[in-house]
Design an enzyme around this catalytic site. Structure first.
Site, PDB file in Angstrom:
ATOM      1  N   HIS A 314       0.853  -1.191   0.000  1.00 31.03           N
ATOM      2  CA  HIS A 314       0.000   0.000   0.000  1.00 31.03           C
ATOM      3  C   HIS A 314       0.886   1.237   0.000  1.00 31.03           C
ATOM      4  O   HIS A 314       1.952   1.249   0.606  1.00 31.03           O
ATOM      5  CB  HIS A 314      -0.900   0.023   1.249  1.00 31.03           C
ATOM      6  CG  HIS A 314      -2.077   0.931   1.109  1.00 31.03           C
ATOM      7  ND1 HIS A 314      -1.996   2.274   1.333  1.00 31.03           N
ATOM      8  CD2 HIS A 314      -3.344   0.676   0.726  1.00 31.03           C
ATOM      9  CE1 HIS A 314      -3.185   2.819   1.125  1.00 31.03           C
ATOM     10  NE2 HIS A 314      -4.013   1.885   0.742  1.00 31.03           N
ATOM     11  N   ASP A 372      -7.962  -5.357  -0.010  1.00 32.41           N
ATOM     12  CA  ASP A 372      -8.445  -6.223  -1.096  1.00 32.41           C
ATOM     13  C   ASP A 372      -8.083  -7.690  -0.916  1.00 32.41           C
ATOM     14  O   ASP A 372      -8.522  -8.529  -1.698  1.00 32.41           O
ATOM     15  CB  ASP A 372      -7.859  -5.729  -2.429  1.00 32.41           C
ATOM     16  CG  ASP A 372      -8.390  -4.359  -2.778  1.00 32.41           C
ATOM     17  OD1 ASP A 372      -7.593  -3.437  -2.989  1.00 32.41           O
ATOM     18  OD2 ASP A 372      -9.630  -4.209  -2.790  1.00 32.41           O
TER      19      ASP A 372
END
Ligand code: SDX
Length: 437
Positions: A314, A372
């Site tokens: 991320h 996700d």
């Protein structure tokens, strides 16, 4: 947006060694988070641009909506921790919080819930837009097309400078996205479109629109409805990510809200962003078994191999994505409730997480599972096809996009976004007729 929060209490002094000139840059303090160096006058004062492709160190705006501390794995919506909202709130209550800044009281919640509920139907004319798509069109293509087409339909709510029109547009977008997304699924499987039911809450209504058929009564599984409510909350907003920044940039030109949200849907579709949930499922199926996990972890580390662990890493979180932890817990709850034990993809995902989190490559690069990584396993257990995963992300994030867009267009300091560049192309040269080239 007022400047009352900005009180430069110190400065950055930089020296241009080419000229020996020094420049004092004001530093702005937010309520929390890193100090911010104000470079709005940097070019005017120094004659230089700054350079930050991907905006790794650049704040594009001031915002009060969401705050992330990537090192500590903290996510706050208007100051409330995501863990508390996911556990205690409803998606529409979080939507109200994101839009208006505080949790609603009972009267405010009742009115907001009513307004969204009674705008959830699509005009029958809009349902005809679907028939222009192939049945196998990707649901994100359909959702992007339908939302953009709303600006060809709702001429009475395009002028966001008019308070009433702005509120109607916001309400329509949040209220109709579940219907638009569910209908994209129905269209893809050749089933009749479903209609929202006013007796169900936002998450349960979406499940009902996805899975009910006219031939029989459909009862929403309360465990799945609770899980969907939590998943929608986890996806609602996330600071200035790629799709939210797209919505803000589109809105900064004065584009209508439907066009801005359609732009956000397009940006979210990418596999590096919202498209990752679909890519995670495809990756887990590609890995196929727990014993092949080490092979793929090695591939993810190989610079010459384009393979990456989807659902890992991320830009902001250099610790666990707090949403991923809640998603993993929800995943186990849903699978247990559905009596799905030893789901092979979950086994592979857990093995992948176990091995990656022990591997120096992932530890050094601070790569952890993100929002996700587990969501697709839950969606698949709910009977939602992989191609629909990102459309569900868009459904939830529409509320965050609208809240961020609203914050921007009501900011008296709003300016059209127009980044500069580092130009490395040809300098000026004269045209040469083709016969002389
Ligand atoms: C979302 O911004 C948001 O908030 C997004 C989001 C939201 O709610 O809006 O949180 C939703 O988009 C989550 C992210 C979903 N995407 C994926 O899961 C795709 C896989 N992840 C990567 O593509 C990547 O981690 C990104 C895109 C998420 C972040 O990319 P960055 O910040 O630009 O980092 P990078 O690509 O420069 O990676 C840093 C290093 C690189 O190695 P070096 O060049 O330094 O040697 O880490 C490596 C990368 O090669 N790396 C990975 C990796 N992710 C980064 N290596 C293997 N597998 C990965 N998944």
């Amino acid at each position: 947006m007022t400047n009352d929060k900005k009180s430069p209490s110190d400065t950055f002094t930089i020296i241009d060694n080419a000229t020996g000139k020094s420049f004092d840059l004001p530093v702005i303090h937010g309520t929390t988070g890193p100090r911010v160096v104000d470079i709005r006058k940097f070019y005017a004062d120094t004659g230089c641009f700054t350079y930050d492709p991907g905006f790794t160190s650049t704040g594009s705006c001031e915002s009060k909506v969401t705050f992330i501390d990537g090192d500590k794995g903290i996510l706050l919506h208007r100051g409330y921790p995501i863990e508390q909202l996911a556990e205690n709130s409803s998606f529409l209550e979080v939507a109200y919080l994101l839009l208006f800044g505080n949790l609603p009281d009972q009267a405010q919640m009742k009115q907001f819930d009513h307004d969204i509920t009674y705008h959830s139907m699509l005009n029958e004319q809009i349902l005809r837009f679907y028939s222009g798509f192939r049945r196998d069109a990707h649901p994100m293509a359909i959702s992007c097309g339908i939302v953009g087409a709303l600006s060809a339909f709702y001429h009475d709510s395009l002028d966001f400078t008019d308070d009433f029109q702005r509120i109607v547009a916001e309400t329509r977008l949040i209220a109709k996205m579940p219907t638009i997304v569910a209908n994209a699924y129905k269209y893809s499987i050749g089933q009749p479109f479903t209609y929202p039911r006013n007796d169900l809450d936002y998450a349960a209504n979406f499940l009902q629109m996805m899975f009910s058929v006219p031939c029989e009564t459909y009862t929403v599984n309360p465990v799945l409805a609770r899980a969907m409510n939590r998943i929608l909350i986890l996806h609602a907003d996330h600071e200035q990510n790629a799709s939210t920044s797209t919505v803000r940039l589109a809105g900064s030109s004065g584009a209508n809200p439907f066009a801005c949200i359609a732009a956000g849907i397009a940006s979210l579709w990418g596999p590096s962003h919202g498209g990752a949930n679909e890519a995670v499922l495809n990756m887990l199926m590609q890995i196929g078994s727990k014993d092949r996990v080490p092979e793929f972890v090695e591939r993810a580390k190989d610079k010459d191999d384009p393979f990456r662990l989807m659902g890992f890493g991320h830009r902001v979180y250099k610790n666990f994505d707090p949403r991923a932890k809640i998603m993993e817990k929800t995943c186990h709850e849903v699978l247990d409730d559905l009596g799905i034990h030893n789901e092979p993809l979950l086994q592979i995902a857990m093995e992948l997480e176990r091995i990656a989190l022990q591997d120096d490559y992932f530890i050094e690069k601070k790569l952890y599972p993100n929002v996700d990584f587990y969501s697709g396993i839950i969606f698949r257990a709910m009977g939602i096809p992989t191609s629909m995963f990102t459309a569900l992300f868009a459904l939830a994030r529409t509320t965050g996009w609208v809240a961020q867009w609203l914050e921007m267009i009501t900011d008296p300091e709003m300016k059209i976004g127009r980044p500069r560049q580092l130009y490395t192309g040809a300098t000026q040269r004269d045209y040469v007729p083709i016969g002389k080239r």
